[in-house]
Design a protein around this motif. Structure first.
Motif, PDB file in Angstrom:
ATOM      1  N   ASP A   1       1.699  -1.011   4.454  1.00 34.53           N
ATOM      2  CA  ASP A   1       1.311  -2.398   4.730  1.00 34.53           C
ATOM      3  C   ASP A   1       1.480  -3.218   3.463  1.00 34.53           C
ATOM      4  OD1 ASP A   1       0.577  -1.970   7.364  1.00 34.53           O
ATOM      5  OD2 ASP A   1      -1.584  -1.915   6.957  1.00 34.53           O
ATOM      6  N   GLU A   2       1.871  -4.465   3.635  1.00 33.45           N
ATOM      7  CA  GLU A   2       1.876  -5.412   2.530  1.00 33.45           C
ATOM      8  C   GLU A   2       0.686  -6.332   2.742  1.00 33.45           C
ATOM      9  OE1 GLU A   2       5.633  -7.110   1.145  1.00 33.45           O
ATOM     10  OE2 GLU A   2       6.612  -5.697   2.505  1.00 33.45           O
TER      11      GLU A   2
ATOM     12  N   PHE B   1      -7.551   2.571  -1.829  1.00 31.86           N
ATOM     13  CA  PHE B   1      -6.133   2.816  -1.618  1.00 31.86           C
ATOM     14  C   PHE B   1      -5.372   2.556  -2.905  1.00 31.86           C
ATOM     15  CE2 PHE B   1      -6.442  -1.676  -0.175  1.00 31.86           C
ATOM     16  CZ  PHE B   1      -5.386  -2.283  -0.848  1.00 31.86           C
ATOM     17  N   ARG B   2      -4.216   3.210  -2.988  1.00 34.92           N
ATOM     18  CA  ARG B   2      -3.306   3.006  -4.112  1.00 34.92           C
ATOM     19  C   ARG B   2      -2.206   2.079  -3.635  1.00 34.92           C
ATOM     20  NH1 ARG B   2       1.148   5.274  -6.387  1.00 34.92           N
ATOM     21  NH2 ARG B   2       1.342   6.904  -4.818  1.00 34.92           N
ATOM     22  N   GLY B   3      -1.829   1.134  -4.494  1.00 36.57           N
ATOM     23  CA  GLY B   3      -0.770   0.209  -4.119  1.00 36.57           C
ATOM     24  C   GLY B   3      -0.023  -0.283  -5.333  1.00 36.57           C
TER      25      GLY B   3
ATOM     26  N   HIS C   1       3.599  -2.846 -10.238  1.00 38.67           N
ATOM     27  CA  HIS C   1       2.455  -2.349 -10.999  1.00 38.67           C
ATOM     28  C   HIS C   1       1.562  -1.439 -10.153  1.00 38.67           C
ATOM     29  CE1 HIS C   1       3.476  -5.129 -14.218  1.00 38.67           C
ATOM     30  NE2 HIS C   1       3.558  -6.091 -13.324  1.00 38.67           N
ATOM     31  N   ASN C   2       1.526  -0.164 -10.492  1.00 43.70           N
ATOM     32  CA  ASN C   2       0.679   0.807  -9.814  1.00 43.70           C
ATOM     33  C   ASN C   2      -0.785   0.435 -10.045  1.00 43.70           C
ATOM     34  OD1 ASN C   2      -0.334   3.134  -8.614  1.00 43.70           O
ATOM     35  ND2 ASN C   2       0.257   4.468 -10.297  1.00 43.70           N
ATOM     36  N   SER C   3      -1.568   0.379  -8.979  1.00 43.76           N
ATOM     37  CA  SER C   3      -2.967  -0.045  -9.077  1.00 43.76           C
ATOM     38  C   SER C   3      -3.811   0.663  -8.028  1.00 43.76           C
ATOM     39  CB  SER C   3      -3.090  -1.552  -8.843  1.00 43.76           C
ATOM     40  OG  SER C   3      -2.280  -2.286  -9.734  1.00 43.76           O
ATOM     41  N   MET C   4      -5.125   0.667  -8.250  1.00 42.96           N
ATOM     42  CA  MET C   4      -6.084   1.185  -7.267  1.00 42.96           C
ATOM     43  C   MET C   4      -6.925   0.015  -6.755  1.00 42.96           C
ATOM     44  SD  MET C   4      -5.481   4.453  -7.137  1.00 42.96           S
ATOM     45  CE  MET C   4      -6.877   5.195  -6.351  1.00 42.96           C
ATOM     46  N   PHE C   5      -7.192   0.032  -5.455  1.00 39.68           N
ATOM     47  CA  PHE C   5      -8.006  -0.995  -4.811  1.00 39.68           C
ATOM     48  C   PHE C   5      -9.224  -0.338  -4.202  1.00 39.68           C
ATOM     49  CE2 PHE C   5      -3.852  -2.763  -5.174  1.00 39.68           C
ATOM     50  CZ  PHE C   5      -4.040  -4.127  -5.333  1.00 39.68           C
ATOM     51  N   MET C   6     -10.401  -0.910  -4.466  1.00 41.16           N
ATOM     52  CA  MET C   6     -11.656  -0.304  -4.030  1.00 41.16           C
ATOM     53  C   MET C   6     -12.455  -1.280  -3.183  1.00 41.16           C
ATOM     54  SD  MET C   6     -12.626   1.731  -7.490  1.00 41.16           S
ATOM     55  CE  MET C   6     -11.484   2.947  -8.118  1.00 41.16           C
ATOM     56  N   GLY C   7     -12.703  -0.894  -1.942  1.00 39.52           N
ATOM     57  CA  GLY C   7     -13.460  -1.731  -1.034  1.00 39.52           C
ATOM     58  C   GLY C   7     -14.952  -1.663  -1.261  1.00 39.52           C
ATOM     59  N   GLU C   8     -15.449  -0.480  -1.580  1.00 37.44           N
ATOM     60  CA  GLU C   8     -16.889  -0.286  -1.702  1.00 37.44           C
ATOM     61  C   GLU C   8     -17.516  -1.051  -2.860  1.00 37.44           C
ATOM     62  OE1 GLU C   8     -16.314   3.957  -4.056  1.00 37.44           O
ATOM     63  OE2 GLU C   8     -16.967   3.935  -1.978  1.00 37.44           O
ATOM     64  N   ASP C   9     -16.753  -1.316  -3.901  1.00 34.71           N
ATOM     65  CA  ASP C   9     -17.297  -2.004  -5.066  1.00 34.71           C
ATOM     66  C   ASP C   9     -17.058  -3.511  -5.029  1.00 34.71           C
ATOM     67  OD1 ASP C   9     -18.226   0.393  -6.171  1.00 34.71           O
ATOM     68  OD2 ASP C   9     -16.279   0.800  -7.063  1.00 34.71           O
ATOM     69  N   GLY C  10     -16.217  -3.973  -4.120  1.00 36.84           N
ATOM     70  CA  GLY C  10     -15.964  -5.397  -3.958  1.00 36.84           C
ATOM     71  C   GLY C  10     -16.884  -5.976  -2.900  1.00 36.84           C
ATOM     72  N   THR C  11     -16.844  -7.276  -2.727  1.00 38.15           N
ATOM     73  CA  THR C  11     -17.718  -7.896  -1.741  1.00 38.15           C
ATOM     74  C   THR C  11     -17.237  -7.677  -0.318  1.00 38.15           C
ATOM     75  OG1 THR C  11     -16.592 -10.029  -1.958  1.00 38.15           O
ATOM     76  CG2 THR C  11     -18.521  -9.668  -3.354  1.00 38.15           C
TER      77      THR C  11
ATOM     78  N   ILE D   1       0.850  -1.193   0.000  1.00 38.29           N
ATOM     79  CA  ILE D   1       0.000   0.000   0.000  1.00 38.29           C
ATOM     80  C   ILE D   1       0.883   1.240   0.000  1.00 38.29           C
ATOM     81  CG2 ILE D   1      -1.751   1.314   1.243  1.00 38.29           C
ATOM     82  CD1 ILE D   1      -2.805  -1.370   2.347  1.00 38.29           C
ATOM     83  N   THR D   2       0.726   2.067  -1.022  1.00 33.86           N
ATOM     84  CA  THR D   2       1.554   3.263  -1.159  1.00 33.86           C
ATOM     85  C   THR D   2       0.829   4.541  -0.762  1.00 33.86           C
ATOM     86  OG1 THR D   2       0.951   3.407  -3.484  1.00 33.86           O
ATOM     87  CG2 THR D   2       3.013   2.279  -2.955  1.00 33.86           C
ATOM     88  N   GLN D   3      -0.503   4.539  -0.815  1.00 35.66           N
ATOM     89  CA  GLN D   3      -1.271   5.722  -0.406  1.00 35.66           C
ATOM     90  C   GLN D   3      -2.623   5.278   0.119  1.00 35.66           C
ATOM     91  OE1 GLN D   3      -2.074   8.609  -3.488  1.00 35.66           O
ATOM     92  NE2 GLN D   3      -2.929  10.083  -2.053  1.00 35.66           N
TER      93      GLN D   3
END
Length: 129
Positions: free
Chosen positions: A93-94, A53-55, A70-80, A41-43
């Motif tokens: 955090d890793e 979060f960005r990771g 690989h720069n990526s975005m992770f979204m909690g609200e749209d996942g289960t 997690i980078t941001q």
């Protein structure tokens, strides 16, 4: 590795380096694909909010944080998993993530440019370091 939310790792594809590179190159052609990814997690702050979060991602748990490429975005609200599953995580955090590949996401960078990255909809997440 069992995530803290109801998701089964066996239902998610283990990726190789090339698989993740192809998703990063053209996320929209992999929409809906359920995958296992690792991220540093980078941001994760007021700018991203509580649910995104960005990771930097990798196909496996890397020995050093700079190996997550690989720069990526992770979204909690749209996942289960929902936003509450992300509440205990912070920058640096890793994590091991069970995710559904979402659409590409474009944003402005701090140095004045823009970038487009894959999004991963979080279905399960666990701290690995």
């Amino acid at each position: 590795m069992e995530p803290d939310v109801p998701a089964e790792p066996a239902d998610y594809e283990k990726l190789g380096a090339r698989d993740l590179a192809l998703i990063t190159k053209n996320p929209d052609s992999h929409l809906g694909r359920q995958v296992q990814v690792y991220a540093n997690i980078t941001q994760f702050d007021a700018a991203t909010g509580d649910c995104i979060f960005r990771g930097n991602t990798a196909y496996t748990n890397m020995a050093d944080t700079w190996d997550y490429e690989h720069n990526s975005m992770f979204m909690g609200e749209d996942g289960t998993a929902g936003c509450e599953a992300l509440s205990d995580f912070v920058a640096d955090d890793e994590v091991f993530v069970l995710a559904t590949v979402g659409p590409s996401f474009s944003y402005d960078t701090q140095i004045g440019g823009s970038t487009t990255v894959p999004t991963f909809l979080v279905d399960g997440i666990e701290l690995i370091q």
